[in-house]
Design a protein around this motif. Structure first.
Motif, PDB file in Angstrom:
ATOM      1  N   ASN A  81       2.496   0.359  -5.512  1.00  0.00           N
ATOM      2  CA  ASN A  81       1.150   0.255  -4.957  1.00  0.00           C
ATOM      3  C   ASN A  81       0.466  -0.868  -5.720  1.00  0.00           C
ATOM      4  O   ASN A  81       0.000  -0.670  -6.846  1.00  0.00           O
ATOM      5  CB  ASN A  81       0.393   1.573  -5.124  1.00  0.00           C
TER       6      ASN A  81
ATOM      7  N   SER B 283       8.830   2.869  -5.664  1.00  0.00           N
ATOM      8  CA  SER B 283       7.492   3.372  -5.377  1.00  0.00           C
ATOM      9  C   SER B 283       6.493   2.357  -5.934  1.00  0.00           C
ATOM     10  O   SER B 283       6.416   2.158  -7.148  1.00  0.00           O
ATOM     11  CB  SER B 283       7.276   4.749  -6.017  1.00  0.00           C
TER      12      SER B 283
ATOM     13  N   GLY C  88       4.692   3.644   3.828  1.00  0.00           N
ATOM     14  CA  GLY C  88       3.696   2.767   3.248  1.00  0.00           C
ATOM     15  C   GLY C  88       3.472   1.539   4.111  1.00  0.00           C
ATOM     16  O   GLY C  88       4.252   1.248   5.014  1.00  0.00           O
TER      17      GLY C  88
ATOM     18  N   ASP D  30       0.837  -1.202   0.000  1.00  0.00           N
ATOM     19  CA  ASP D  30       0.000   0.000   0.000  1.00  0.00           C
ATOM     20  C   ASP D  30       0.874   1.255   0.000  1.00  0.00           C
ATOM     21  O   ASP D  30       1.369   1.682   1.034  1.00  0.00           O
ATOM     22  CB  ASP D  30      -0.902  -0.036   1.236  1.00  0.00           C
ATOM     23  N   HIS D  31       1.099   1.805  -1.195  1.00  0.00           N
ATOM     24  CA  HIS D  31       1.860   3.037  -1.360  1.00  0.00           C
ATOM     25  C   HIS D  31       3.236   2.950  -0.679  1.00  0.00           C
ATOM     26  O   HIS D  31       3.584   3.773   0.166  1.00  0.00           O
ATOM     27  CB  HIS D  31       1.085   4.249  -0.841  1.00  0.00           C
TER      28      HIS D  31
END
Length: 215
Positions: free
Chosen positions: A26, A24, A64, A11-12
Motif C-alpha cells: 500500500n 502486500s 487491490g 492501493d492495498h
C-alpha cells in the motif's frame, strides 16, 4: 513531463498463490521516483509487475487497485493501461530494423511515415544510438539492444515504467551505464518507476524507497 504520467498509487495490493500471500503493498510513487522491490526468486516480485500491467498469470489471485493519478489502471484492459515494461531480455523484433522497432511503439496520434521515423531517430539519439536506425537488431551488442528496448518503451508514452531485472544480464560496466541512463530518462519523462531486482546495487543506484518481499 509525460502528459499521461501521474503519481502511481498501489492501493492495498495483495497477490496470492493458493493460500500463500506473496505480496502486500500500500504505497505511492511520484513521477520521476523509483520504488525498488527486492526478494528471492518466487517471492512475487514479477507477479506484482504483471498485475500492474494487466497480464498476471491465472495461477495467482490478486486484489487491490492501481491508480495513475485519478485513473484506475486495474479497471482497464492491459492494452489501455500504457505501462511500459523492460525485461531481462530486450525482446526486439528480429524482422524489423532498429528504427522499425521504435516506430512500432509510437503512439497513433503521431501521423505520417516521415514524422514517425523522425520521432524514432530522435529517441534513438536520446539513448546514444544516433544514426543506427537502419541497423539489424542482430548486429547490435547487448548494451545497444538494451538501449533500443528502453527507447521503444519511452516512445510509447507510458504512464509508468516497470523494470523486471532489466540489468541482470549485462556485465558490471554496462549495468552501471544502463542504470544511470534508465533512471535519468525516467526523471526527464516524469515517470514513476517500479523496479524488481535481486541486486542491492540496483536499489542503491535507484535512490528511492525499498520494499522487501518474501523475507
Amino acid at each position: 513531463m509525460n502528459e499521461k504520467a501521474g503519481e502511481l498509487v498501489l492501493d492495498h495490493i495483495a497477490i496470492r498463490l493458493g493460500t500463500v500471500e506473496l505480496v502486500s503493498l500500500n504505497c505511492s510513487i511520484k513521477p520521476g521516483e523509483v520504488l525498488t522491490v527486492m526478494g528471492p526468486s518466487g517471492s512475487g516480485k514479477s507477479s506484482l509487475l504483471a498485475y500492474i500491467g494487466g497480464f498476471l498469470d491465472k495461477a495467482f489471485t490478486a486484489s487491490g487497485k492501481v491508480f495513475s493519478g485519478e485513473l484506475e489502471l486495474t479497471a482497464l484492459p492491459a492494452e489501455a493501461r500504457h505501462t511500459g515494461i523492460l525485461f531481462q531480455d530486450p525482446l526486439l523484433f528480429p524482422h524489423m530494423s532498429v528504427a522499425g522497432n521504435i516506430v512500432f511503439a509510437i503512439v497513433p496520434d503521431v501521423k505520417g511515415k516521415a514524422a514517425r521515423l523522425k520521432r524514432a531517430e530522435d529517441m534513438l539519439a536520446g539513448v546514444g544510438l544516433a544514426d543506427m536506425g537502419a541497423r539489424d537488431p542482430d548486429t547490435l551488442s547487448g548494451g545497444q539492444k538494451a538501449r533500443v528496448a528502453l527507447a521503444r518503451v519511452l516512445v510509447s508514452s507510458p504512464r509508468a515504467l516497470l523494470l523486471d531485472e532489466p540489468f541482470s544480464k549485462l556485465d558490471q560496466t554496462l549495468r552501471e551505464q544502463m542504470r544511470a541512463l534508465v533512471f535519468e530518462k525516467a526523471r526527464e519523462a516524469g515517470l514513476p518507476v517500479i523496479m524488481v531486482t535481486h541486486d542491492e546495487a540496483d536499489a542503491v543506484a535507484a535512490g528511492g524507497a525499498i520494499i522487501r518481499v518474501g523475507a
